[in-house]
Design an enzyme around this catalytic site. Structure first.
Site, PDB file in Angstrom:
ATOM      1  CB  SER A  19      -0.941   0.000   1.201  1.00 53.56           C
ATOM      2  OG  SER A  19      -0.281  -0.458   2.340  1.00 53.56           O
TER       3      SER A  19
ATOM      4  CG  HIS B  46      -2.997  -0.973  -3.181  1.00 55.67           C
ATOM      5  ND1 HIS B  46      -3.663   0.210  -3.058  1.00 55.67           N
ATOM      6  CD2 HIS B  46      -2.952  -1.500  -1.926  1.00 55.67           C
ATOM      7  CE1 HIS B  46      -4.005   0.400  -1.790  1.00 55.67           C
ATOM      8  NE2 HIS B  46      -3.588  -0.625  -1.098  1.00 55.67           N
TER       9      HIS B  46
ATOM     10  CD  GLU C  43      -4.468   2.420  -6.018  1.00 53.81           C
ATOM     11  OE1 GLU C  43      -4.282   3.572  -6.429  1.00 53.81           O
ATOM     12  OE2 GLU C  43      -4.229   2.080  -4.840  1.00 53.81           O
TER      13      GLU C  43
ATOM     14  CG  ASN D 130      -3.448   3.866   1.011  1.00 51.97           C
ATOM     15  OD1 ASN D 130      -4.469   3.872   1.676  1.00 51.97           O
ATOM     16  ND2 ASN D 130      -2.799   2.750   0.721  1.00 51.97           N
TER      17      ASN D 130
HETATM   18  N1  3HC Z   1     -15.791 -13.811   1.342  1.00 54.34           N
HETATM   19  C1  3HC Z   1     -16.508 -13.698   0.193  1.00 54.34           C
HETATM   20  N2  3HC Z   1     -17.577 -12.951   0.082  1.00 54.34           N
HETATM   21  C2  3HC Z   1     -17.976 -12.287   1.173  1.00 54.34           C
HETATM   22  C3  3HC Z   1     -17.298 -12.343   2.404  1.00 54.34           C
HETATM   23  C4  3HC Z   1     -16.148 -13.144   2.437  1.00 54.34           C
HETATM   24  N3  3HC Z   1     -15.400 -13.258   3.540  1.00 54.34           N
HETATM   25  N4  3HC Z   1     -17.925 -11.553   3.297  1.00 54.34           N
HETATM   26  C5  3HC Z   1     -18.952 -11.018   2.654  1.00 54.34           C
HETATM   27  N5  3HC Z   1     -18.996 -11.455   1.377  1.00 54.34           N
HETATM   28  C6  3HC Z   1     -19.928 -11.078   0.324  1.00 54.34           C
HETATM   29  C7  3HC Z   1     -21.372 -11.228   0.768  1.00 54.34           C
HETATM   30  O1  3HC Z   1     -21.838 -12.527   0.460  1.00 54.34           O
HETATM   31  C8  3HC Z   1     -22.046 -10.164  -0.077  1.00 54.34           C
HETATM   32  O2  3HC Z   1     -22.219 -10.661  -1.391  1.00 54.34           O
HETATM   33  P1  3HC Z   1     -23.547 -10.287  -2.233  1.00 54.34           P
HETATM   34  O3  3HC Z   1     -23.444  -8.815  -2.453  1.00 54.34           O
HETATM   35  O4  3HC Z   1     -23.385 -11.115  -3.464  1.00 54.34           O
HETATM   36  O5  3HC Z   1     -24.671 -10.691  -1.351  1.00 54.34           O
HETATM   37  C9  3HC Z   1     -20.996  -9.047  -0.182  1.00 54.34           C
HETATM   38  O6  3HC Z   1     -19.748  -9.690   0.081  1.00 54.34           O
HETATM   39  C10 3HC Z   1     -21.180  -7.915   0.813  1.00 54.34           C
HETATM   40  O7  3HC Z   1     -21.359  -8.510   2.085  1.00 54.34           O
HETATM   41  P2  3HC Z   1     -22.277  -7.819   3.171  1.00 54.34           P
HETATM   42  O8  3HC Z   1     -23.522  -7.277   2.528  1.00 54.34           O
HETATM   43  O9  3HC Z   1     -22.416  -8.693   4.363  1.00 54.34           O
HETATM   44  O10 3HC Z   1     -21.327  -6.664   3.506  1.00 54.34           O
HETATM   45  P3  3HC Z   1     -21.459  -5.572   4.580  1.00 54.34           P
HETATM   46  O11 3HC Z   1     -22.699  -4.782   4.427  1.00 54.34           O
HETATM   47  O12 3HC Z   1     -21.132  -6.131   5.930  1.00 54.34           O
HETATM   48  O13 3HC Z   1     -20.253  -4.695   4.096  1.00 54.34           O
HETATM   49  C11 3HC Z   1     -18.082  -4.259   3.398  1.00 54.34           C
HETATM   50  C12 3HC Z   1     -18.965  -5.202   4.144  1.00 54.34           C
HETATM   51  C13 3HC Z   1     -18.377  -4.324   1.913  1.00 54.34           C
HETATM   52  C14 3HC Z   1     -16.626  -4.685   3.644  1.00 54.34           C
HETATM   53  C15 3HC Z   1     -18.339  -2.810   3.919  1.00 54.34           C
HETATM   54  O14 3HC Z   1     -18.214  -2.810   5.310  1.00 54.34           O
HETATM   55  C16 3HC Z   1     -17.393  -1.813   3.342  1.00 54.34           C
HETATM   56  O15 3HC Z   1     -17.509  -1.412   2.189  1.00 54.34           O
HETATM   57  N6  3HC Z   1     -16.401  -1.375   4.150  1.00 54.34           N
HETATM   58  C17 3HC Z   1     -15.364  -0.474   3.713  1.00 54.34           C
HETATM   59  C18 3HC Z   1     -14.251  -1.256   3.157  1.00 54.34           C
HETATM   60  C19 3HC Z   1     -13.152  -0.370   2.642  1.00 54.34           C
HETATM   61  O16 3HC Z   1     -13.276   0.814   2.477  1.00 54.34           O
HETATM   62  N7  3HC Z   1     -12.025  -0.992   2.368  1.00 54.34           N
HETATM   63  C20 3HC Z   1     -10.900  -0.324   1.869  1.00 54.34           C
HETATM   64  C21 3HC Z   1      -9.918  -0.183   2.953  1.00 54.34           C
HETATM   65  S1  3HC Z   1      -8.506   0.708   2.391  1.00 54.34           S
HETATM   66  C22 3HC Z   1      -7.506  -0.450   1.739  1.00 54.34           C
HETATM   67  O17 3HC Z   1      -7.759  -1.625   1.741  1.00 54.34           O
HETATM   68  C23 3HC Z   1      -6.244   0.066   1.200  1.00 54.34           C
HETATM   69  C24 3HC Z   1      -5.101  -0.229   2.141  1.00 54.34           C
HETATM   70  O18 3HC Z   1      -3.890   0.051   1.473  1.00 54.34           O
HETATM   71  C25 3HC Z   1      -5.180   0.552   3.416  1.00 54.34           C
END
Ligand code: 3HC
Length: 280
Positions: free
Chosen positions: A117, A138, A150, A188
């Site tokens: 990252s 990424h 990315e 980021n």
């Molecule tokens: N494996 C596979 N699929 C999964 C899963 C898993 N472990 N967990 C959930 N899913 C699937 C579900 O089945 C669902 O699929 P569907 O849409 O086909 O039904 C889908 O994923 C969404 O699941 P949920 O509806 O249960 O999800 P939530 O409402 O709990 O949301 C989230 C989860 C999408 C992670 C949401 O909390 C979110 O968008 N969070 C923000 C995440 C984010 O911003 N991440 C970026 C971080 S920054 C980064 O990574 C960069 C680094 O460099 C810092």
């Protein structure tokens, strides 16, 4: 026979990458530095796939047959025959360069990608023999759910490598987006100043943590507020990313504010330690 890919590093990102490729029908080799690290990785992977089954996006049978396509190993020789080798070891330059050099020895014709990252891809490329077959990928957390990757290309990355990486990402159900090697890349570069600013607002008492998160969630339509997201990413990870971008750019907006540094020192790292901005 299904297309084979390899992932080095059974941490959160590595196992998430493994799950995404398994779900897309690839044969996957997961390389760990020890049996113990692999055991922890497989536990994490099983829990995440279990969650997918629970959420209904996969059946138990699909899970079991998918797991048959995974090979775990501590032997780098097992990566040979892969289309791509993705390194996802901790964000430490020396560890990454050691692992990447070792991967190069066994990768054959595979392209090699680093999941980072914040470490400049060009600095890693400079330590590699086949710079043209190397790029950054990424991934976002949680990898099985988040679509974008990315693709970070350096001035050495060959057009063929870019195409191969993009094709593989699409086959894994992801959306590859090419970016230049730039401190923090795109995600980021945008996200960390937002988290830093939100933490500063809390530090100054402008609003409560819940208030700040709610405004961003409801007002900007983000699924999580910046403080909740920082807890989810890990306060230590956020501070390390900010430090690394700050070192590259000397841009004050990336200098982690006091409250983030204190939280890191007090081991209030977010979800993983049970307390960050919030308690879990
Ligand atoms: N494996 C596979 N699929 C999964 C899963 C898993 N472990 N967990 C959930 N899913 C699937 C579900 O089945 C669902 O699929 P569907 O849409 O086909 O039904 C889908 O994923 C969404 O699941 P949920 O509806 O249960 O999800 P939530 O409402 O709990 O949301 C989230 C989860 C999408 C992670 C949401 O909390 C979110 O968008 N969070 C923000 C995440 C984010 O911003 N991440 C970026 C971080 S920054 C980064 O990574 C960069 C680094 O460099 C810092």
């Amino acid at each position: 026979m299904a297309e084979k890919i390899s992932v080095i590093g059974p941490g959160t990102m590595g196992t998430g990458i493994v799950q995404s490729f398994l779900q897309a029908g690839f044969d996957v080799v997961l390389i760990g530095s020890s049996e113990d690290s692999l055991k922890n990785g497989i536990r994490r992977l099983s829990a995440s796939i279990g969650k997918a089954v629970e959420k209904g996006s996969m059946t138990e049978d699909q899970k079991n047959s998918m797991m048959l396509n995974l090979k775990q190993s501590t032997n780098y020789g097992d990566i040979s025959g892969s289309s791509i080798v993705i390194e996802a070891v901790p964000e430490l330059y020396d560890i990454k360069t050691q692992v990447l050099s070792k991967a190069e020895e066994y990768a054959g014709n595979a392209i090699i990608a680093t999941n980072t990252s914040s470490i400049p891809i060009t600095k890693l490329a400079e330590k590699m023999k086949r710079k043209e077959m190397f790029l950054g990928m990424h991934f976002f957390n949680p990898v099985p759910v988040m679509k974008p990757i990315e693709l970070i290309v350096t001035e050495y990355t060959a057009a063929e490598t870019r195409k191969k990486a993009s094709d593989i990402a699409i086959k894994a159900g992801k959306v590859p987006i090419e970016v230049k090697d730039y401190p923090g890349f795109v995600a980021n570069s945008v996200l960390m100043p937002m988290i830093n600013e939100a933490a500063l607002l809390l530090q100054k008492g402008v609003a409560s943590k819940e208030g700040i998160d709610q405004i961003i969630k409801l007002g900007l339509h983000h699924p999580m507020g910046p403080l909740e997201l920082a807890d989810f990413i890990g306060i230590d990870v956020c501070v390390d990313i900010m430090d690394s971008i700050y070192k590259e750019t000397e841009d004050e907006k990336f200098k982690p504010v006091d409250i983030l540094c204190s939280m890191k020192n007090e081991n209030k790292l977010g979800k993983k330690t049970g307390e960050g901005f919030y308690k879990y």
